[in-house]
Write an enzyme that holds these catalytic residues in place. Sequence first.
Site, PDB file in Angstrom:
ATOM      1  N   GLU A 282     -17.696  12.605  56.405  1.00 49.63           N
ATOM      2  CA  GLU A 282     -16.780  11.503  56.147  1.00 49.63           C
ATOM      3  C   GLU A 282     -15.992  11.831  54.884  1.00 49.63           C
ATOM      4  OE1 GLU A 282     -16.162   8.987  58.215  1.00 49.63           O
ATOM      5  OE2 GLU A 282     -14.586   8.995  56.723  1.00 49.63           O
ATOM      6  N   PHE A 283     -14.698  11.535  54.904  1.00 49.44           N
ATOM      7  CA  PHE A 283     -13.867  11.878  53.743  1.00 49.44           C
ATOM      8  C   PHE A 283     -13.308  10.634  53.068  1.00 49.44           C
ATOM      9  CE2 PHE A 283     -13.761  15.363  56.778  1.00 49.44           C
ATOM     10  CZ  PHE A 283     -14.215  16.412  55.982  1.00 49.44           C
TER      11      PHE A 283
ATOM     12  N   GLY B 275      -6.733  13.184  33.085  1.00 51.21           N
ATOM     13  CA  GLY B 275      -7.351  11.958  32.594  1.00 51.21           C
ATOM     14  C   GLY B 275      -8.568  12.259  31.748  1.00 51.21           C
TER      15      GLY B 275
ATOM     16  N   CYS C 101     -19.771  10.827  44.125  1.00 51.16           N
ATOM     17  CA  CYS C 101     -19.594  11.983  45.025  1.00 51.16           C
ATOM     18  C   CYS C 101     -19.339  13.289  44.299  1.00 51.16           C
ATOM     19  CB  CYS C 101     -18.472  11.702  45.997  1.00 51.16           C
ATOM     20  SG  CYS C 101     -18.752  10.196  46.924  1.00 51.16           S
TER      21      CYS C 101
ATOM     22  N   LYS D 139     -22.172  14.771  41.949  1.00 52.44           N
ATOM     23  CA  LYS D 139     -23.365  15.110  42.734  1.00 52.44           C
ATOM     24  C   LYS D 139     -23.076  16.268  43.697  1.00 52.44           C
ATOM     25  CE  LYS D 139     -24.286  12.231  46.333  1.00 52.44           C
ATOM     26  NZ  LYS D 139     -24.524  12.732  47.647  1.00 52.44           N
TER      27      LYS D 139
ATOM     28  N   LYS E 204     -13.101   4.673  38.761  1.00 53.13           N
ATOM     29  CA  LYS E 204     -11.669   4.792  39.082  1.00 53.13           C
ATOM     30  C   LYS E 204     -11.186   3.401  39.465  1.00 53.13           C
ATOM     31  CE  LYS E 204     -11.978   5.618  44.002  1.00 53.13           C
ATOM     32  NZ  LYS E 204     -11.491   6.371  45.135  1.00 53.13           N
TER      33      LYS E 204
HETATM   34  C1  UGA Z   1     -14.213  11.440  46.833  1.00 56.17           C
HETATM   35  C2  UGA Z   1     -13.229  12.160  47.772  1.00 56.17           C
HETATM   36  O1  UGA Z   1     -11.884  11.934  47.334  1.00 56.17           O
HETATM   37  C3  UGA Z   1     -13.386  11.678  49.209  1.00 56.17           C
HETATM   38  O2  UGA Z   1     -12.531  12.438  50.068  1.00 56.17           O
HETATM   39  C4  UGA Z   1     -14.837  11.876  49.633  1.00 56.17           C
HETATM   40  O3  UGA Z   1     -15.044  11.388  50.957  1.00 56.17           O
HETATM   41  C5  UGA Z   1     -15.747  11.111  48.688  1.00 56.17           C
HETATM   42  O4  UGA Z   1     -15.541  11.607  47.344  1.00 56.17           O
HETATM   43  C6  UGA Z   1     -17.164  11.328  49.132  1.00 56.17           C
HETATM   44  O5  UGA Z   1     -17.647  12.463  49.107  1.00 56.17           O
HETATM   45  O6  UGA Z   1     -17.789  10.386  49.646  1.00 56.17           O
HETATM   46  P1  UGA Z   1     -14.246   9.037  45.619  1.00 56.17           P
HETATM   47  O7  UGA Z   1     -15.444   9.538  44.891  1.00 56.17           O
HETATM   48  O8  UGA Z   1     -14.292   7.685  46.234  1.00 56.17           O
HETATM   49  O9  UGA Z   1     -13.860  10.052  46.831  1.00 56.17           O
HETATM   50  O10 UGA Z   1     -13.053   9.002  44.595  1.00 56.17           O
HETATM   51  P2  UGA Z   1     -11.719   9.853  44.295  1.00 56.17           P
HETATM   52  O11 UGA Z   1     -10.551   9.030  44.617  1.00 56.17           O
HETATM   53  O12 UGA Z   1     -11.790  11.192  44.891  1.00 56.17           O
HETATM   54  O13 UGA Z   1     -11.834   9.987  42.696  1.00 56.17           O
HETATM   55  C7  UGA Z   1     -12.922  10.676  42.101  1.00 56.17           C
HETATM   56  C8  UGA Z   1     -12.733  10.764  40.612  1.00 56.17           C
HETATM   57  O14 UGA Z   1     -11.675  11.652  40.288  1.00 56.17           O
HETATM   58  C9  UGA Z   1     -12.387   9.439  39.923  1.00 56.17           C
HETATM   59  O15 UGA Z   1     -13.136   9.347  38.729  1.00 56.17           O
HETATM   60  C10 UGA Z   1     -10.913   9.547  39.637  1.00 56.17           C
HETATM   61  O16 UGA Z   1     -10.525   8.793  38.518  1.00 56.17           O
HETATM   62  C11 UGA Z   1     -10.780  11.036  39.371  1.00 56.17           C
HETATM   63  N1  UGA Z   1      -9.431  11.559  39.640  1.00 56.17           N
HETATM   64  C12 UGA Z   1      -8.920  11.553  40.908  1.00 56.17           C
HETATM   65  C13 UGA Z   1      -8.691  12.109  38.610  1.00 56.17           C
HETATM   66  O17 UGA Z   1      -9.150  12.143  37.437  1.00 56.17           O
HETATM   67  N2  UGA Z   1      -7.468  12.642  38.871  1.00 56.17           N
HETATM   68  C14 UGA Z   1      -6.939  12.643  40.123  1.00 56.17           C
HETATM   69  O18 UGA Z   1      -5.795  13.145  40.298  1.00 56.17           O
HETATM   70  C15 UGA Z   1      -7.692  12.095  41.162  1.00 56.17           C
END
Ligand code: UGA
Length: 469
Positions: A150-151, A272, A279, A282, A339
């Site tokens: 799942e993504f 940032g 996710c 881990k 986030k």
């Molecule tokens: C992430 C992946 O994006 C999903 O595709 C995946 O399914 C999921 O993990 C998982 O394995 O279940 P998620 O952890 O919900 O999703 O959050 P993201 O939107 O990916 O953000 C992760 C972190 O990266 C946050 O702390 C966010 O602030 C940071 N981030 C994200 C940045 O610092 N810069 C960015 O450009 C994007």
Amino acid sequence: MRIAVVGSGYVGLVTGTCFADLGHEVILVDNDDAKLAALSSGEVPIHERFLPELLARHRGNSIRFSNDLQGAVRQSQAVFIAVGTPPTERGDADLSYVESVAREISGAMNEYVVVVEKSTVPVYTSQWVRTILLRNGANPSAFDVASNPEFLREGTAVTDFLYPDRIVVGVESERCAEVLRKIYQPLTSGAYYSRPDAIPGPDGARVPPPLLITSTKSAELIKHASNAFLAMKISFINAVASICETVGANVQQVCEGIGTDSRIGPRFLNPGIGYGGSCFPKDLLAFRSVARECGYDFRLLDEVIRINEEQRHRFLRKVRGVLWTLRGKRLGVLGLAFKGGTDDIRESPAILLVQELLREGCRVSAYDPAAMDRAREVLNSSVEFVDGPYDAATGADALLILTEWEEFGALDLLRLRKLLKYPIVIDGRNLYDPCVMAQHGFSYYSVGRPAALTEDLPAGIRPENGGQR
Ligand code: UGA
């Protein structure tokens, strides 16, 4: 199709609910009776857009809740395992919940059933699940094991599920592939998107999405490699941001310049205070551990993790560089979730930073639109939780922006300036244009961009340079 989803955590709950919206009959199984009772009575345990609507639509009809795993398996054509795979102390994934589900369902499989791993798991897990099922007496012709990673992202989980870039299905037999094709047919045929009650998709959604059929091992690797790649993109741009700070360049311009190359793309290039969540941290450790077991020393991942941690320390040095001493200073903090758009604080860089600021003797007034209840459980009572961003700013020596909530990027700057004791904003998420902040009389510091200064700082201190001399 009749589907059982085991585990009503983030992935399980969203998957089960969305399957119901695709027209399937879903039993969501969990061994936590309190959680099941809450779900049955209409509670929605996570902050996720569209989930309350979908649960209200299907609860009691095409989605039922149960603690009877074997009973659910007997009624189902596919069983999705979506239980937790927390990290062990060594960093690899603890698969004991997956194993115990496999053991338990082995006794309940009479007609052909597809057992699908939905949790994020290391390569070889599906083969292990197969072995455990056989060890416990399952008839080899009565089941297949598939991997269907799942993504979905927290905050946009429902639309990520219903409007995916792709659906990955790892199988070892055509019979099994056919079951999964049928399950996703409402999406892959496009039928779902022409329904009047379909959940609206994001701009530019690729409909219908492609379904990629791979081997189970490839599917397992696709999930780990995707998350590792995305984390690498973030660490990469954070490293570039640090160089920008040193030379006085602007990372936003650099991002635009590199992100417009279609081979690179603009997404996940926001610098940032580092990535967090349940996710990336881990999964990177788990993937590194998998690689090690396979005899490959994946040092690139070590570096991605190191840069991520350094990014937080760098931000802290920046705060020190701006405020000089920290003991007794009052800081307004905007954002505690890892986030924007979620109430999840797991591995949140914002929480880690607040803890560090408290250790240094700061007094913190914090606001988050969704994560304050969870934050209260981990932050000590010296944090004052307030009702809004302006309350956090009132009388503060500086305002820190730690989570990229949309509403934090649209504050009334005139009001904010009046409320702060000193007009200082240190933005860990680059939500504002430095020129606009300067026009409003702020000293504004962000990540990888020149600071907007309305005051002189002692010579040699360069907060825009991570607070270093
Ligand atoms: C992430 C992946 O994006 C999903 O595709 C995946 O399914 C999921 O993990 C998982 O394995 O279940 P998620 O952890 O919900 O999703 O959050 P993201 O939107 O990916 O953000 C992760 C972190 O990266 C946050 O702390 C966010 O602030 C940071 N981030 C994200 C940045 O610092 N810069 C960015 O450009 C994007």
